[in-house]
Design a protein around this motif. Sequence first.
Motif, PDB file in Angstrom:
ATOM      1  N   ARG A 130      42.234  43.428  33.245  1.00 32.70           N
ATOM      2  CA  ARG A 130      41.557  43.015  34.477  1.00 32.70           C
ATOM      3  C   ARG A 130      40.625  41.833  34.281  1.00 32.70           C
ATOM      4  O   ARG A 130      40.490  40.986  35.170  1.00 32.70           O
ATOM      5  N   ASP A 154      39.376  53.005  30.751  1.00 31.63           N
ATOM      6  CA  ASP A 154      40.465  52.539  29.895  1.00 31.63           C
ATOM      7  C   ASP A 154      40.157  51.138  29.390  1.00 31.63           C
ATOM      8  O   ASP A 154      40.009  50.196  30.179  1.00 31.63           O
ATOM      9  N   GLN A 175      42.958  48.650  30.165  1.00 32.74           N
ATOM     10  CA  GLN A 175      42.950  48.306  31.585  1.00 32.74           C
ATOM     11  C   GLN A 175      41.874  47.272  31.888  1.00 32.74           C
ATOM     12  O   GLN A 175      42.091  46.340  32.668  1.00 32.74           O
TER      13      GLN A 175
END
Length: 754
Positions: A424, A417, A420
């Motif tokens: 992060r 992803d 994502q």
Amino acid sequence: MFRNVARPVLAIFPLLMAIVLVLVSGEPWLLIMGVVSVCAFDAWRIGFIGAIFVTMLFSLAHFPPAHLMTEGDLSPAMQTALFGGAALVIFTVIRCAMIFPSKADDRMRFAAAIVDNMPAMGWSLNGKGEYTYTNKAVQNYVTGNDRQADLDDWKNAIPLVHPADVEQTFGRLVECLASGEDFVTDCRIQGHDGSYRWFRAVARAARGAKGDITGWYGTSVDIHEQKLVEEALRESERELRQLVDAIPALIWCATPEGEPFYANKQVKAFAGIAIGDLEVPNKTRLREALDVTVHPDDRIRVGDAMMRSFSTGTSFAEIYRLRRHDGVFRWVDSRLAPLCDDTGKIIRWYGVLIDIDESKQAEEALRASERQLQLLVDTVPVMVWCASASGEPTYINRRLNDYAGIRAEKVDQARFDRNQQIDRLIHPDDRERFRRALVDSFALGRPFTLRYRHMRHDGHYRWADSRSEPLRDGDGRLLQWYTVITDIDDETRMQEELRSAHERLASASKAASLSELTASIAHEVNQPLASIVASSQACEHWLKADPPNITRAIANVGRITRDANLAADIIRRIRVLFFRTSETRTPVSINELVLDVCRLMENELAVNAIQIKTGPDDGLPSVIGDRIQLQQVLVNLIRNGIDAMERMPPEERVLEIGSRLIAGNRISVEVRDQGSGMEDPHMIFEAFYSTKANGKGIGLAICRSIIEAHDGEIRAENGENGGAVFTFTLPISNQGKIEETSRDATTISTTTAR
């Protein structure tokens, strides 16, 4: 013969003739001729009845009825019986004579009909080779009608045979006539229309009881269409063979068991061997071909795969190295496929080998290039990632993997992803800005450049510079995105430290510039002030004299005024150098400038016992410049010469000043002393560099700044006979530009910083 006359006539005419003869001659035995009439009938029953009827007529004609009734007289009965028996014998003999020849004629007519109507030319020869019979087909073909062809001897048939076939055809016929062997040949025979057609002539000898040849019987069958088909087939085979031989590939055929039996010319040209060369005792041709041509490292693999194909009937496809006729092994792509009949049984194998050595080498070079590129991308000190046209990551290099701690398997799957990963890896303060810039770039297809903080695998955020560019095809369609991420954290921190250092340096530079300005003013004003002090002392001396020397005092007062104005001009022009103020430049005569400086420094020159020698060229053009600044340059150079010769004997203290025109558009001024020279002429113009114990290193630096501000050059060198030589050049007025020029003390400040 009898069959051509009506049967009733045959039955009545002989009988009537016999009755007439009996009536005329009175001889009853002539009725025996009536028996012949009954022979015209095919039925034996009718014949017997006829014979009995004739016998009764004989009895009535030969014996009266009264005589026949006489008892004891057997003569009439015996004669009648004898006549009847003779009639039956004659009937039987005639009928047999008529029946047997008729059947033989029927068989002959039947055989003749067969020969005449068979679809071939039939003919026969006697034992000597002379024609005894030709059927209608021969007559129709040779003459065009049923007329008998004039072929008494086989030699008469020579003109009918095509000239190209005469020797072969009749040579074989002569051999067969002599040996008795069957005669078989194909030849072209000319028809009645003059055209030739192909015939196959076949003849066999007929032999008698003793085995001797009694005749020859043969046929000539029209095979013209068959010959044309065969010729077309041969031509097609020839063209096919030429095609197979011309194909740029190695083609071969094998039996169902896998034994090679054909190879085209390309095989011979490539490998240098033919099928016949593979005949080796105790070894199959296939095994010999594998041993001779296939590379040892590939031989077992190829042989096993080929045997497996032959045993299972499946196609064969392998890439291996094949030995060329010169011993060089080249890569080939080998294919082998079976040809099956309608039942699925393999009847032949066809194989083809294509030389792919160049493409194989190109593939190897491409793989090496890919490995090199992969190594390069993984080794370059930047992080690289690629994305599809829609922005989905497709590749991440090893450095980015190691830096961000992304697992390799996710990179291979390229399904992680993106949002994502942004959440992060990107600093919270930069996250939305980064996401917005990335989405806008992918949506609009525009490159983007962004600086943000990127989290390293250890959890620390570091500044990074990200640049992304799209790859497009010739039609402008977007194909791929390439992004490079550079860790600039150390550089960013260094820039911050450098900015802080620049601020501190700016403060220090201001203080240094103020000190430098103070030192420059002190250095340059020192001479005018010294002149003012000397003139003041002289004025005081003349005023204290008895009586006071007013004239001399007034002259000294004038010098004091002049030197004061000079000091003021020096201070003003130094400010021009250090501050960005403008000054008007005017044409200046170099020779006049040299004389003015010499007059200005005559007292100092006299005190130091310096002899001045000037050597100016006459008629020099003017230069464009600031007269006071150029005067400062000459004063500094002369003062340096004075200082350099202070330890020299007075008679050797000579200072030479010369000027001349060089290169047609520049004036060169040279100041030469007789001192001890310089240790490092290249450093002499650096600020704060001095060879004198109490020197400040400011004067020559100011000289260089002034000359360069006038678009000139200045240099220093040791003289050939000792001493130092200072030379500066300036552009002449007709080549220069009269302009308002703003100059500053950048050169001195920069040099001072070094």
